[in-house]
Design an enzyme around this catalytic site. Structure first.
Site, PDB file in Angstrom:
ATOM      1  N   PRO A   1     -63.220 -13.085  23.940  1.00  0.00           N
ATOM      2  CA  PRO A   1     -64.429 -13.063  23.135  1.00  0.00           C
ATOM      3  C   PRO A   1     -64.940 -11.649  22.875  1.00  0.00           C
ATOM      4  O   PRO A   1     -65.278 -10.925  23.805  1.00  0.00           O
ATOM      5  CB  PRO A   1     -65.438 -13.870  23.961  1.00  0.00           C
ATOM      6  CG  PRO A   1     -64.894 -13.910  25.345  1.00  0.00           C
ATOM      7  CD  PRO A   1     -63.425 -13.689  25.257  1.00  0.00           C
ATOM      8  N   GLU A   2     -64.953 -11.275  21.637  1.00  0.00           N
ATOM      9  CA  GLU A   2     -65.571 -10.013  21.222  1.00  0.00           C
ATOM     10  C   GLU A   2     -66.757 -10.389  20.346  1.00  0.00           C
ATOM     11  O   GLU A   2     -67.135 -11.551  20.312  1.00  0.00           O
ATOM     12  CB  GLU A   2     -64.532  -9.132  20.499  1.00  0.00           C
ATOM     13  CG  GLU A   2     -63.334  -8.833  21.403  1.00  0.00           C
ATOM     14  CD  GLU A   2     -62.259  -7.960  20.759  1.00  0.00           C
ATOM     15  OE1 GLU A   2     -62.604  -7.157  19.887  1.00  0.00           O
ATOM     16  OE2 GLU A   2     -61.086  -8.090  21.135  1.00  0.00           O
TER      17      GLU A   2
ATOM     18  N   ARG B   1     -61.221 -17.216  34.430  1.00  0.00           N
ATOM     19  CA  ARG B   1     -60.905 -15.985  35.157  1.00  0.00           C
ATOM     20  C   ARG B   1     -62.099 -15.314  35.826  1.00  0.00           C
ATOM     21  O   ARG B   1     -61.961 -14.242  36.400  1.00  0.00           O
ATOM     22  CB  ARG B   1     -60.188 -15.002  34.230  1.00  0.00           C
ATOM     23  CG  ARG B   1     -58.701 -15.298  34.187  1.00  0.00           C
ATOM     24  CD  ARG B   1     -57.977 -14.435  33.190  1.00  0.00           C
ATOM     25  NE  ARG B   1     -57.709 -15.174  31.977  1.00  0.00           N
ATOM     26  CZ  ARG B   1     -56.975 -14.720  30.981  1.00  0.00           C
ATOM     27  NH1 ARG B   1     -56.475 -13.526  31.027  1.00  0.00           N
ATOM     28  NH2 ARG B   1     -56.771 -15.457  29.929  1.00  0.00           N
TER      29      ARG B   1
ATOM     30  N   LYS C   1     -71.435  -7.946  22.955  1.00  0.00           N
ATOM     31  CA  LYS C   1     -70.845  -9.133  23.569  1.00  0.00           C
ATOM     32  C   LYS C   1     -71.804  -9.794  24.551  1.00  0.00           C
ATOM     33  O   LYS C   1     -71.425 -10.756  25.221  1.00  0.00           O
ATOM     34  CB  LYS C   1     -69.554  -8.748  24.308  1.00  0.00           C
ATOM     35  CG  LYS C   1     -68.539  -8.005  23.451  1.00  0.00           C
ATOM     36  CD  LYS C   1     -67.408  -7.464  24.315  1.00  0.00           C
ATOM     37  CE  LYS C   1     -66.614  -6.397  23.561  1.00  0.00           C
ATOM     38  NZ  LYS C   1     -65.655  -5.708  24.435  1.00  0.00           N
TER      39      LYS C   1
ATOM     40  N   ARG D   1     -53.774  -2.087  29.702  1.00  0.00           N
ATOM     41  CA  ARG D   1     -53.650  -3.163  28.727  1.00  0.00           C
ATOM     42  C   ARG D   1     -52.678  -2.701  27.659  1.00  0.00           C
ATOM     43  O   ARG D   1     -51.798  -1.902  27.952  1.00  0.00           O
ATOM     44  CB  ARG D   1     -55.011  -3.550  28.154  1.00  0.00           C
ATOM     45  CG  ARG D   1     -55.701  -2.432  27.425  1.00  0.00           C
ATOM     46  CD  ARG D   1     -57.172  -2.689  27.264  1.00  0.00           C
ATOM     47  NE  ARG D   1     -57.856  -2.492  28.539  1.00  0.00           N
ATOM     48  CZ  ARG D   1     -59.162  -2.581  28.694  1.00  0.00           C
ATOM     49  NH1 ARG D   1     -59.915  -2.883  27.682  1.00  0.00           N
ATOM     50  NH2 ARG D   1     -59.713  -2.352  29.857  1.00  0.00           N
TER      51      ARG D   1
ATOM     52  N   HIS E   1     -62.869 -25.520  35.699  1.00  0.00           N
ATOM     53  CA  HIS E   1     -63.436 -24.181  35.771  1.00  0.00           C
ATOM     54  C   HIS E   1     -64.919 -24.132  35.442  1.00  0.00           C
ATOM     55  O   HIS E   1     -65.445 -23.071  35.144  1.00  0.00           O
ATOM     56  CB  HIS E   1     -62.665 -23.244  34.846  1.00  0.00           C
ATOM     57  CG  HIS E   1     -61.199 -23.220  35.137  1.00  0.00           C
ATOM     58  ND1 HIS E   1     -60.693 -22.846  36.367  1.00  0.00           N
ATOM     59  CD2 HIS E   1     -60.126 -23.551  34.380  1.00  0.00           C
ATOM     60  CE1 HIS E   1     -59.372 -22.940  36.339  1.00  0.00           C
ATOM     61  NE2 HIS E   1     -59.004 -23.364  35.158  1.00  0.00           N
TER      62      HIS E   1
END
EC number: 3.2.2.23
Length: 313
Positions: free
Chosen positions: A2-3, A122, A61, A293, A99
DNA sequence: CGAAAGACCTGAGTGC
DNA sequence: TGCACTCAGGTCTTTC
């Protein structure tokens, strides 16, 4: 991941459902989802329970829900991290989410009972109740659609150090260019620095750099004003287009169904296209290690141009 | 102040 | 079948 565009879709989906709703109860299923909550200010459940939500606001964000609670202005602040979702559900939705971390049970005067589930595989995302403080520039704190209220020029303390995002009318282009000119590090690093410009993550950074044919390691300070203008325009264009696609592809069903579908529904020119032809020149794109990354770029269009003085041998 | 590195976290995928 | 490893990466903290 998500940006800005993805978070805005969440904000827009949540806003009509939560604005004016009272938080009847809170379930904390996993305390790791409260890592950003400062317990010295009070217990998350106690601070949230009984409060009424005034709006859904976003900067970059970060997302927050201003509360009408006593004891000074506060908000529930959320960050989705890498895998977080805020899902709008009916009260009887089965609680079998592997989750699911936090549930907010809401009572809305018009829509009745509903639930907001914070689901995060996560666990890089989190919710917190935070104090609201005046914005440094006295402008509107973030984007909240048409909604307005006493909270409009107040920002959560943990968002105060985050720069405005490039779609914010109060974003200061010249300040950004000035701060950029003092950064020796690569321009991609600057785009990802939420203290300078917020809302951009790895995907849209790569897309923006591709759009203006810039190498991410190009020192930010080496860019001419013209290039900086082009880059900021590209960032706005990329984010704006993703926002439109995000909005049309999941519509209002989005939060009711699945937060992940649609994240990558828009067409990408660089991200994830290693080995595929550059849409501009046809050269196979490459993927390179960058800050634990990946960066994706066209080795032909996006070449590093060293400043003359540093061009050796 | 800037820059860089480490920590945090889980599940899918890969190689042996 | 199982085990070790890699990758996805946003933000905060620490160190220089």
């Amino acid at each position: 991941m998500p940006e800005l565009p993805e978070v805005e879709v969440v904000r827009a989906g949540l806003a009509p459902a939560v604005t004016g709703a009272r938080i009847a109860a809170v379930d904390v299923l996993d305390v790791r989802a409260l890592t950003r909550h400062d317990p010295s200010s009070g217990d998350f459940e106690q601070l949230a329970t009984g409060a009424t939500i005034g709006a859904a606001v976003r900067r970059g964000k970060f997302l927050w829900l201003p509360l009408d609670s006593a004891g000074g202005p506060r908000a529930i602040v959320g960050h989705l991290g890498m895998s977080g979702q805020l899902l709008l559900r009916t009260p009887d939705h089965p609680g079998d989410d592997r989750h699911a971390r936090i549930r907010l049970h809401l009572e809305h005067p018009a829509h009745g009972e509903l639930r907001v589930d914070f689901v995060d595989q996560r666990t890089f995302g989190s919710l917190a109740v935070d104090r609201l403080v005046p914005t440094a520039d006295a402008e509107i704190a973030g984007f909240s659609g048409e909604a307005t209220g006493e909270w409009a020029r107040l920002v959560p303390t943990q968002v105060a150090h985050i720069a405005r995002d490039p779609l914010d009318p109060a974003f200061d282009d010249d300040l950004f260019f000035h701060r950029m000119s003092r950064r020796a590090s690569g321009v991609k690093r600057v785009l990802l620095d939420q203290g300078l410009i917020s809302g951009i993550g790895n995907i849209y950074a790569d897309e923006s750099l591709w759009a203006v044919a810039l190498h991410g390691e190009q020192p930010a300070s080496s860019l001419t004003r013209r290039r900086r203008l082009d880059l900021l325009r590209a960032v706005r264009d990329v984010l704006g287009k993703a926002l439109v696609e995000g909005g049309t592809s999941f519509d209002e069903q989005y939060v009711n169904v699945n937060g992940e579908s649609g994240y990558f529904a828009h067409s990408l020119n660089a991200y994830g296209r290693a080995g595929l032809p550059c849409p501009r020149c046809g050269t196979p794109m490459v993927r390179e290690a960058f800050m634990n990354r990946s960066s994706h770029r066209c080795p032909r269009c996006q070449r590093l141009r060293r400043p003359r003085a540093a061009r050796g041998r």
